[in-house]
Design a protein around this motif. Structure first.
Motif, PDB file in Angstrom:
ATOM      1  N   ASP A  85      -0.072   5.036   0.834  1.00  0.00           N
ATOM      2  CA  ASP A  85      -0.280   6.072   1.855  1.00  0.00           C
ATOM      3  C   ASP A  85      -0.349   5.485   3.263  1.00  0.00           C
ATOM      4  O   ASP A  85      -1.106   4.558   3.522  1.00  0.00           O
ATOM      5  CB  ASP A  85      -1.565   6.846   1.555  1.00  0.00           C
ATOM      6  CG  ASP A  85      -1.480   7.556   0.214  1.00  0.00           C
ATOM      7  OD1 ASP A  85      -0.370   7.964  -0.167  1.00  0.00           O
ATOM      8  OD2 ASP A  85      -2.521   7.691  -0.454  1.00  0.00           O
ATOM      9  N   ASN A  86       0.430   6.034   4.134  1.00  0.00           N
ATOM     10  CA  ASN A  86       0.525   5.608   5.536  1.00  0.00           C
ATOM     11  C   ASN A  86       1.160   4.227   5.709  1.00  0.00           C
ATOM     12  O   ASN A  86       1.104   3.640   6.795  1.00  0.00           O
ATOM     13  CB  ASN A  86      -0.830   5.658   6.240  1.00  0.00           C
ATOM     14  CG  ASN A  86      -1.346   7.080   6.341  1.00  0.00           C
ATOM     15  OD1 ASN A  86      -0.582   7.997   6.603  1.00  0.00           O
ATOM     16  ND2 ASN A  86      -2.627   7.265   6.122  1.00  0.00           N
ATOM     17  N   THR A  87       1.739   3.710   4.628  1.00  0.00           N
ATOM     18  CA  THR A  87       2.522   2.479   4.723  1.00  0.00           C
ATOM     19  C   THR A  87       3.955   2.774   4.272  1.00  0.00           C
ATOM     20  O   THR A  87       4.911   2.474   4.984  1.00  0.00           O
ATOM     21  CB  THR A  87       1.903   1.364   3.852  1.00  0.00           C
ATOM     22  OG1 THR A  87       0.602   1.073   4.359  1.00  0.00           O
ATOM     23  CG2 THR A  87       2.759   0.107   3.888  1.00  0.00           C
ATOM     24  N   ASP A 138       0.875  -1.159   0.000  1.00  0.00           N
ATOM     25  CA  ASP A 138       0.000   0.000   0.000  1.00  0.00           C
ATOM     26  C   ASP A 138       0.925   1.225   0.000  1.00  0.00           C
ATOM     27  O   ASP A 138       2.077   1.131   0.402  1.00  0.00           O
ATOM     28  CB  ASP A 138      -0.862  -0.050   1.275  1.00  0.00           C
ATOM     29  CG  ASP A 138      -1.558   1.257   1.555  1.00  0.00           C
ATOM     30  OD1 ASP A 138      -2.233   1.767   0.647  1.00  0.00           O
ATOM     31  OD2 ASP A 138      -1.435   1.767   2.692  1.00  0.00           O
ATOM     32  N   ASP A 160      -6.843  -3.091   3.224  1.00  0.00           N
ATOM     33  CA  ASP A 160      -5.693  -3.935   2.879  1.00  0.00           C
ATOM     34  C   ASP A 160      -5.860  -5.362   3.420  1.00  0.00           C
ATOM     35  O   ASP A 160      -5.936  -6.322   2.667  1.00  0.00           O
ATOM     36  CB  ASP A 160      -4.388  -3.332   3.447  1.00  0.00           C
ATOM     37  CG  ASP A 160      -4.107  -1.935   2.915  1.00  0.00           C
ATOM     38  OD1 ASP A 160      -4.077  -1.776   1.682  1.00  0.00           O
ATOM     39  OD2 ASP A 160      -3.935  -1.008   3.726  1.00  0.00           O
ATOM     40  N   ASP A 210      -1.638  -0.449   5.936  1.00  0.00           N
ATOM     41  CA  ASP A 210      -1.966   0.082   7.264  1.00  0.00           C
ATOM     42  C   ASP A 210      -3.450  -0.005   7.592  1.00  0.00           C
ATOM     43  O   ASP A 210      -3.858   0.345   8.694  1.00  0.00           O
ATOM     44  CB  ASP A 210      -1.541   1.554   7.363  1.00  0.00           C
ATOM     45  CG  ASP A 210      -2.418   2.439   6.488  1.00  0.00           C
ATOM     46  OD1 ASP A 210      -2.444   2.219   5.269  1.00  0.00           O
ATOM     47  OD2 ASP A 210      -3.097   3.321   7.026  1.00  0.00           O
TER      48      ASP A 210
HETATM   49 MG    MG Z   1      -2.843   3.228   3.488  1.00  0.00          MG
END
Ligand code: MG
Length: 224
Positions: A11-13, A9, A181, A176
């Protein structure tokens, strides 16, 4: 069945997306206040942040919605323009990966097919990847644009596996979000790894990820 590919992933990963949104949003608020918007900065940020959760982080008219909410006037173009310009300016410098992401990807690429599967639309995804110098790190990049379906539906994962001729048990999904996910990937029979540093809260679920990591470098411990 050994793992052949890792579906990351974005974003934020890999990218610290919340930090980037936070810095850009705060810059927009400062600029809007300078242009005449009367509001406490902390309160303004709280309202804007809640609007992101309500309307989505990719919403293109979030500052209009914000102005409507705090002043009842989304058409104050002087304030709006100040906010948009400050947001764009701050965005360039605010976007970054989590520490050691590129190093980890370089290491993993020696042994695994690295794939990016994101819910961001194609142009935004590629701009973000290019901004942080990750545009050449993946064998394939799958975005919202190809299927029009979000990852929670499982469709982008199925599409990526079909395109790359991979079976579910040959893939590790790292992300995340439980709902976007881990849960869809697990339902498809893929291996899953939850990035718990991604800052999403309240992710209770009956489904348990196969692995949990507190920093990106821990992926290598799972696989190598
Ligand atoms: Mg994400």
């Amino acid at each position: 069945m050994p793992i052949k590919s890792i579906f990351f992933d974005m974003d934020n990963t890999l990218i610290d997306f919340f930090k980037f949104k936070e810095v850009s949003s705060k810059a927009a608020i400062v600029a809007m206040k300078k242009s005449g918007l009367k509001i406490d900065s902390k309160k303004a940020f709280r309202i804007l942040w809640n609007l992101y959760f309500e309307h989505g982080f990719e919403n293109r008219e979030i500052l209009q919605k914000f102005l409507e909410k705090v002043s009842g006037d989304q058409n104050n173009y002087k304030i709006l323009a100040a906010g948009i310009m400050a947001y764009r300016k701050a965005r360039m410098n605010a976007i970054c990966t989590y520490p050691k992401v590129k190093c980890v990807l370089r290491q993993l690429a020696k042994k695994y097919l690295l794939v990016l599967v994101t819910d961001a639309p194609a142009v935004k995804a590629w701009i973000r990847l290019t901004s942080v110098g990750m545009q050449n790190k993946f064998s394939s990049v799958f975005t919202l644009t190809e299927t029009g379906k979000r990852k929670s539906s499982g469709v982008p994962f199925t599409n990526a596996m079909k395109t790359l001729k991979l079976k579910p048990n040959e893939v590790l999904v790292v992300g995340d979000s439980m709902s976007h996910d881990i849960i869809p990937a697990k339902r498809l029979g893929m291996k899953t790894c939850l990035a718990t540093y991604g800052r999403l809260k309240n992710q209770k679920s009956d489904i348990t990820p196969d692995y949990r990591i507190r920093k990106i470098t821990d992926v290598t411990k799972i696989l190598m």
